[in-house]
Design a protein around this motif. Structure first.
Motif, mmCIF file in Angstrom:
data_model
loop_
_atom_site.group_PDB
_atom_site.id
_atom_site.type_symbol
_atom_site.label_atom_id
_atom_site.label_comp_id
_atom_site.label_asym_id
_atom_site.label_seq_id
_atom_site.Cartn_x
_atom_site.Cartn_y
_atom_site.Cartn_z
ATOM 1 N N HIS A 25 -3.878 -29.505 -68.723
ATOM 2 C CA HIS A 25 -3.183 -28.753 -69.821
ATOM 3 C C HIS A 25 -2.141 -27.868 -69.115
ATOM 4 N N THR A 26 -0.980 -28.068 -69.658
ATOM 5 C CA THR A 26 -0.010 -27.313 -69.043
ATOM 6 C C THR A 26 0.311 -25.996 -69.763
ATOM 7 N N ILE A 27 0.441 -24.942 -68.981
ATOM 8 C CA ILE A 27 0.761 -23.432 -69.667
ATOM 9 C C ILE A 27 1.610 -22.765 -68.358
ATOM 10 N N ASP A 28 2.244 -21.570 -68.931
ATOM 11 C CA ASP A 28 2.908 -20.862 -67.735
ATOM 12 C C ASP A 28 2.307 -19.914 -66.972
ATOM 13 N N HIS A 29 1.057 -19.948 -67.003
ATOM 14 C CA HIS A 29 0.312 -19.206 -66.179
ATOM 15 C C HIS A 29 -1.010 -20.046 -65.796
ATOM 16 N N TRP A 45 -10.368 -16.424 -67.152
ATOM 17 C CA TRP A 45 -9.654 -15.444 -66.498
ATOM 18 C C TRP A 45 -8.138 -15.918 -66.377
ATOM 19 N N PHE A 46 -7.113 -15.007 -66.581
ATOM 20 C CA PHE A 46 -5.910 -15.309 -66.746
ATOM 21 C C PHE A 46 -5.182 -15.065 -65.275
ATOM 22 N N PHE A 47 -4.100 -15.785 -64.728
ATOM 23 C CA PHE A 47 -3.580 -15.509 -63.319
ATOM 24 C C PHE A 47 -2.050 -15.753 -63.493
ATOM 25 N N ARG A 48 -1.351 -14.618 -62.971
ATOM 26 C CA ARG A 48 0.130 -14.881 -63.022
ATOM 27 C C ARG A 48 0.377 -16.153 -61.964
ATOM 28 N N PRO A 49 1.670 -16.757 -62.159
ATOM 29 C CA PRO A 49 2.201 -17.840 -61.280
ATOM 30 C C PRO A 49 2.004 -17.492 -59.704
ATOM 31 N N ASP A 50 1.867 -16.174 -59.268
ATOM 32 C CA ASP A 50 1.556 -16.103 -58.014
ATOM 33 C C ASP A 50 0.443 -15.841 -57.504
ATOM 34 N N GLY A 51 -0.584 -15.999 -58.378
ATOM 35 C CA GLY A 51 -1.960 -15.886 -58.004
ATOM 36 C C GLY A 51 -2.695 -14.742 -58.606
ATOM 37 N N ASP A 52 -1.943 -13.712 -58.980
ATOM 38 C CA ASP A 52 -2.632 -12.317 -59.194
ATOM 39 C C ASP A 52 -3.149 -12.407 -60.640
ATOM 40 N N PHE A 53 -4.657 -12.043 -60.413
ATOM 41 C CA PHE A 53 -5.370 -12.058 -61.753
ATOM 42 C C PHE A 53 -4.469 -10.767 -62.521
ATOM 43 N N PHE A 54 -4.661 -11.002 -63.854
ATOM 44 C CA PHE A 54 -3.929 -10.116 -64.816
ATOM 45 C C PHE A 54 -4.689 -9.814 -66.190
#
Length: 95
Positions: A25-29, A45-54
């Motif tokens: 599934h394609t998403i921007d995060h 659990w959601f993560f930014r493109p750089d891998g940081d949890f947000f």
């Protein structure tokens, strides 16, 4: 679902008891989603493109008890009719 159906295409009791399979599934995060078998909740659990949890999100659902007795429900004729137009501001974006 193992048969290719998505979560929205499966009744909750069937979905809760089924096997889980990885699905692309394609998403921007980034997201890690946990759906324990036999349970009516999931945690993401959601993560930014750089891998940081947000952030995280818990989805709690209980299968609605349905005994079939409300299949013939009709609203009381004395109730006001639904408006034909949506109210002003229904699509506003809160900032």
């Amino acid at each position: 679902m193992p048969d290719g159906r998505g979560m929205g295409e499966v009744p909750l009791p069937e979905w809760s008891a089924s096997d889980r399979v990885p699905a692309r599934h394609t998403i921007d995060h980034g997201v890690l989603s946990w759906h324990p078998r036999g349970r009516d909740y999931s945690i993401r659990w959601f993560f930014r493109p750089d891998g940081d949890f947000f952030r995280w999100y818990a989805n709690l659902e209980a299968p609605p008890p349905f005994d079939g007795t409300w299949r013939d429900f009709r609203p009381d004729p004395s109730w006001a009719a639904l408006p034909r137009e949506l109210p002003h501001g229904w699509d506003r974006v809160e900032t």
